[in-house]
Design a protein around this motif. Structure first.
Motif, PDB file in Angstrom:
ATOM      1  N   HIS A 170      15.399  22.934  22.201  1.00  0.00           N
ATOM      2  CA  HIS A 170      15.143  21.248  22.007  1.00  0.00           C
ATOM      3  C   HIS A 170      15.750  20.551  20.828  1.00  0.00           C
ATOM      4  CE1 HIS A 170      12.479  17.989  20.790  1.00  0.00           C
ATOM      5  NE2 HIS A 170      12.216  17.718  22.016  1.00  0.00           N
ATOM      6  N   ASP A 171      15.675  21.482  19.695  1.00  0.00           N
ATOM      7  CA  ASP A 171      16.354  20.944  18.747  1.00  0.00           C
ATOM      8  C   ASP A 171      17.926  20.873  18.813  1.00  0.00           C
ATOM      9  OD1 ASP A 171      13.956  20.972  17.236  1.00  0.00           O
ATOM     10  OD2 ASP A 171      14.298  22.817  16.333  1.00  0.00           O
ATOM     11  N   ARG A 172      18.489  21.629  19.693  1.00  0.00           N
ATOM     12  CA  ARG A 172      19.949  21.626  19.840  1.00  0.00           C
ATOM     13  C   ARG A 172      20.204  20.567  21.095  1.00  0.00           C
ATOM     14  NH1 ARG A 172      21.556  27.077  22.471  1.00  0.00           N
ATOM     15  NH2 ARG A 172      20.794  27.967  20.570  1.00  0.00           N
ATOM     16  N   TRP A 173      19.275  20.158  21.805  1.00  0.00           N
ATOM     17  CA  TRP A 173      19.523  19.275  22.611  1.00  0.00           C
ATOM     18  C   TRP A 173      19.240  17.519  21.809  1.00  0.00           C
ATOM     19  CZ3 TRP A 173      14.995  15.496  23.801  1.00  0.00           C
ATOM     20  CH2 TRP A 173      15.441  14.662  24.514  1.00  0.00           C
ATOM     21  N   VAL A 174      18.399  17.543  20.739  1.00  0.00           N
ATOM     22  CA  VAL A 174      18.207  16.397  19.885  1.00  0.00           C
ATOM     23  C   VAL A 174      19.527  16.274  19.266  1.00  0.00           C
ATOM     24  CG1 VAL A 174      17.228  15.420  17.873  1.00  0.00           C
ATOM     25  CG2 VAL A 174      15.789  16.506  19.843  1.00  0.00           C
ATOM     26  N   TYR A 175      20.137  17.280  18.898  1.00  0.00           N
ATOM     27  CA  TYR A 175      21.552  17.399  17.812  1.00  0.00           C
ATOM     28  C   TYR A 175      22.566  16.554  18.940  1.00  0.00           C
ATOM     29  CZ  TYR A 175      26.027  18.662  16.278  1.00  0.00           C
ATOM     30  OH  TYR A 175      27.291  18.404  15.777  1.00  0.00           O
ATOM     31  N   ALA A 176      22.510  17.178  20.083  1.00  0.00           N
ATOM     32  CA  ALA A 176      23.653  16.836  21.237  1.00  0.00           C
ATOM     33  C   ALA A 176      23.475  15.404  21.639  1.00  0.00           C
ATOM     34  CB  ALA A 176      23.435  17.655  22.437  1.00  0.00           C
ATOM     35  N   LEU A 177      22.431  14.795  21.597  1.00  0.00           N
ATOM     36  CA  LEU A 177      22.378  13.204  21.907  1.00  0.00           C
ATOM     37  C   LEU A 177      23.098  12.611  20.985  1.00  0.00           C
ATOM     38  CD1 LEU A 177      18.227  13.130  22.645  1.00  0.00           C
ATOM     39  CD2 LEU A 177      20.143  12.774  24.308  1.00  0.00           C
ATOM     40  N   LYS A 178      23.364  13.037  19.696  1.00  0.00           N
ATOM     41  CA  LYS A 178      23.842  12.305  18.631  1.00  0.00           C
ATOM     42  C   LYS A 178      25.409  12.938  18.448  1.00  0.00           C
ATOM     43  CE  LYS A 178      21.897  10.488  15.140  1.00  0.00           C
ATOM     44  NZ  LYS A 178      21.487  10.328  13.783  1.00  0.00           N
ATOM     45  N   SER A 179      25.780  14.040  19.075  1.00  0.00           N
ATOM     46  CA  SER A 179      27.150  14.511  18.880  1.00  0.00           C
ATOM     47  C   SER A 179      28.139  13.645  19.803  1.00  0.00           C
ATOM     48  CB  SER A 179      27.319  15.937  19.458  1.00  0.00           C
ATOM     49  OG  SER A 179      27.160  16.026  20.862  1.00  0.00           O
ATOM     50  N   ALA A 180      29.451  14.069  19.554  1.00  0.00           N
ATOM     51  CA  ALA A 180      30.490  13.096  20.126  1.00  0.00           C
ATOM     52  C   ALA A 180      30.439  13.445  21.651  1.00  0.00           C
ATOM     53  CB  ALA A 180      31.562  13.498  19.796  1.00  0.00           C
ATOM     54  N   ASP A 181      30.321  14.656  22.094  1.00  0.00           N
ATOM     55  CA  ASP A 181      30.512  14.830  23.552  1.00  0.00           C
ATOM     56  C   ASP A 181      29.414  15.238  24.185  1.00  0.00           C
ATOM     57  OD1 ASP A 181      30.095  17.635  22.524  1.00  0.00           O
ATOM     58  OD2 ASP A 181      32.015  18.128  22.852  1.00  0.00           O
ATOM     59  N   GLY A 182      28.163  15.453  23.548  1.00  0.00           N
ATOM     60  CA  GLY A 182      26.821  15.614  24.119  1.00  0.00           C
ATOM     61  C   GLY A 182      26.820  17.057  25.021  1.00  0.00           C
ATOM     62  N   LYS A 183      27.705  18.122  24.579  1.00  0.00           N
ATOM     63  CA  LYS A 183      27.465  19.347  25.320  1.00  0.00           C
ATOM     64  C   LYS A 183      26.477  20.137  24.790  1.00  0.00           C
ATOM     65  CE  LYS A 183      32.521  20.061  26.684  1.00  0.00           C
ATOM     66  NZ  LYS A 183      33.433  20.887  26.342  1.00  0.00           N
ATOM     67  N   LEU A 184      25.691  20.723  25.423  1.00  0.00           N
ATOM     68  CA  LEU A 184      24.552  21.766  25.293  1.00  0.00           C
ATOM     69  C   LEU A 184      25.110  22.984  25.315  1.00  0.00           C
ATOM     70  CD1 LEU A 184      21.160  20.157  26.863  1.00  0.00           C
ATOM     71  CD2 LEU A 184      21.793  20.800  24.548  1.00  0.00           C
ATOM     72  N   ALA A 185      25.213  23.937  24.220  1.00  0.00           N
ATOM     73  CA  ALA A 185      25.508  25.175  24.193  1.00  0.00           C
ATOM     74  C   ALA A 185      24.421  25.985  24.498  1.00  0.00           C
ATOM     75  CB  ALA A 185      26.321  25.619  22.807  1.00  0.00           C
ATOM     76  N   GLY A 186      24.581  27.203  25.215  1.00  0.00           N
ATOM     77  CA  GLY A 186      23.429  28.104  25.389  1.00  0.00           C
ATOM     78  C   GLY A 186      23.704  28.830  26.756  1.00  0.00           C
ATOM     79  N   GLN A 187      22.891  29.791  26.776  1.00  0.00           N
ATOM     80  CA  GLN A 187      22.845  30.647  28.100  1.00  0.00           C
ATOM     81  C   GLN A 187      22.731  29.749  29.445  1.00  0.00           C
ATOM     82  OE1 GLN A 187      20.350  34.037  27.640  1.00  0.00           O
ATOM     83  NE2 GLN A 187      21.698  35.198  26.293  1.00  0.00           N
ATOM     84  N   ASP A 188      23.369  29.994  30.590  1.00  0.00           N
ATOM     85  CA  ASP A 188      23.139  28.976  31.610  1.00  0.00           C
ATOM     86  C   ASP A 188      21.682  29.154  32.260  1.00  0.00           C
ATOM     87  OD1 ASP A 188      25.549  28.150  31.618  1.00  0.00           O
ATOM     88  OD2 ASP A 188      26.369  29.481  33.209  1.00  0.00           O
ATOM     89  N   THR A 189      21.079  30.553  32.348  1.00  0.00           N
ATOM     90  CA  THR A 189      19.633  30.384  32.526  1.00  0.00           C
ATOM     91  C   THR A 189      18.637  29.667  31.895  1.00  0.00           C
ATOM     92  OG1 THR A 189      19.428  32.457  31.609  1.00  0.00           O
ATOM     93  CG2 THR A 189      20.257  32.701  33.847  1.00  0.00           C
TER      94      THR A 189
END
Length: 232
Positions: A170-189
């Motif tokens: 969830h914290d990674r998602w919140v950061y991605a909302l303000k990042s330049a490309d919005g990519k969410l890194a992590g395992q696909d599952t």
């Protein structure tokens, strides 16, 4: 690929200033391979902002009807932002998960979206990837509106400093909302489960959004009750 009016196996010029159209020839729409420079959504927002309320960019450089049309879409995007008519979301595109901002359209905004789709110049649908046929008016406008709004919100909020690590997805998602490309890194599952499970805000709003979109409800109000942690 550009789908262009064609006569005598040649694309018809876009303006009489370029060339005269073939006389007495029947025209048909055919695909043509063209060279193009792709722009990011942020670059498109910047370009359209420069074109607002202008007919020319420089001596001899006249803006076409399609550019004037997309500036109206940008104005609509700005109106949605000013009224905070958007929500955070997560979506999967071409195998990659992204945190994104999505417009929330109700009432008069839905009417304006429909009017804008009906006013779209045909040339706005001329470019496609490969041999795919042009998209429908409303689907194209919906997609472009979402991309413009997502880019504009990120540009307005400023990119966040990346932390050394994240305590949760969830914290990674919140950061991605303000990042330049919005990519969410992590395992696909894990990302698939996160997207399928839905965020707390979406578990509350998705039924309301579905009701509003299917029933065409105009006079809907959504309220929240906030409780301190530990209380039910």
């Amino acid at each position: 690929m550009a789908w262009l009016p064609t006569a005598k196996d040649c694309p018809v010029a876009s303006s009489l200033l370029v060339a005269q159209p073939p006389a007495g020839e029947e025209k048909e729409i055919k695909p043509w391979k063209v060279t193009a420079v792709p722009l990011t959504a942020g670059e498109v927002v910047t370009f359209l902002a420069v074109c607002l309320s202008r007919r020319t960019l420089a001596p001899g450089i006249v803006l076409g009807r399609e550019v004037a049309y997309w500036t109206q879409v940008l104005r609509f995007t700005g109106s949605l932002m000013a009224r905070e008519r958007f929500l955070p979301d997560v979506e999967k595109r071409e195998g990659q998960y992204y945190a994104c901002w999505q417009p929330v359209l109700t009432g008069d905004d839905l009417k304006r979206l429909k009017l804008l789709s009906e006013a779209m110049p045909a040339v706005c649908r001329a470019l496609t990837a490969g041999d795919l046929p042009p998209a429908t008016l409303l689907s194209l406008l919906n997609r472009c509106l979402g991309q413009l709004l997502d880019a504009a919100v990120r540009m307005g909020s400023g990119e966040a400093d990346r932390p050394i690590s994240f305590d949760s997805l969830h914290d990674r998602w919140v950061y991605a909302l303000k990042s330049a490309d919005g990519k969410l890194a992590g395992q696909d599952t894990a990302l698939a489960g996160f997207a399928a499970r839905g965020l707390p805000i979406h578990r509350a709003t998705c039924p309301w959004k579905a009701l509003r979109l299917t029933a065409g409800c105009r006079n809907c109000w959504h309220s929240w009750r906030v409780r301190p942690p530990g209380r039910r």
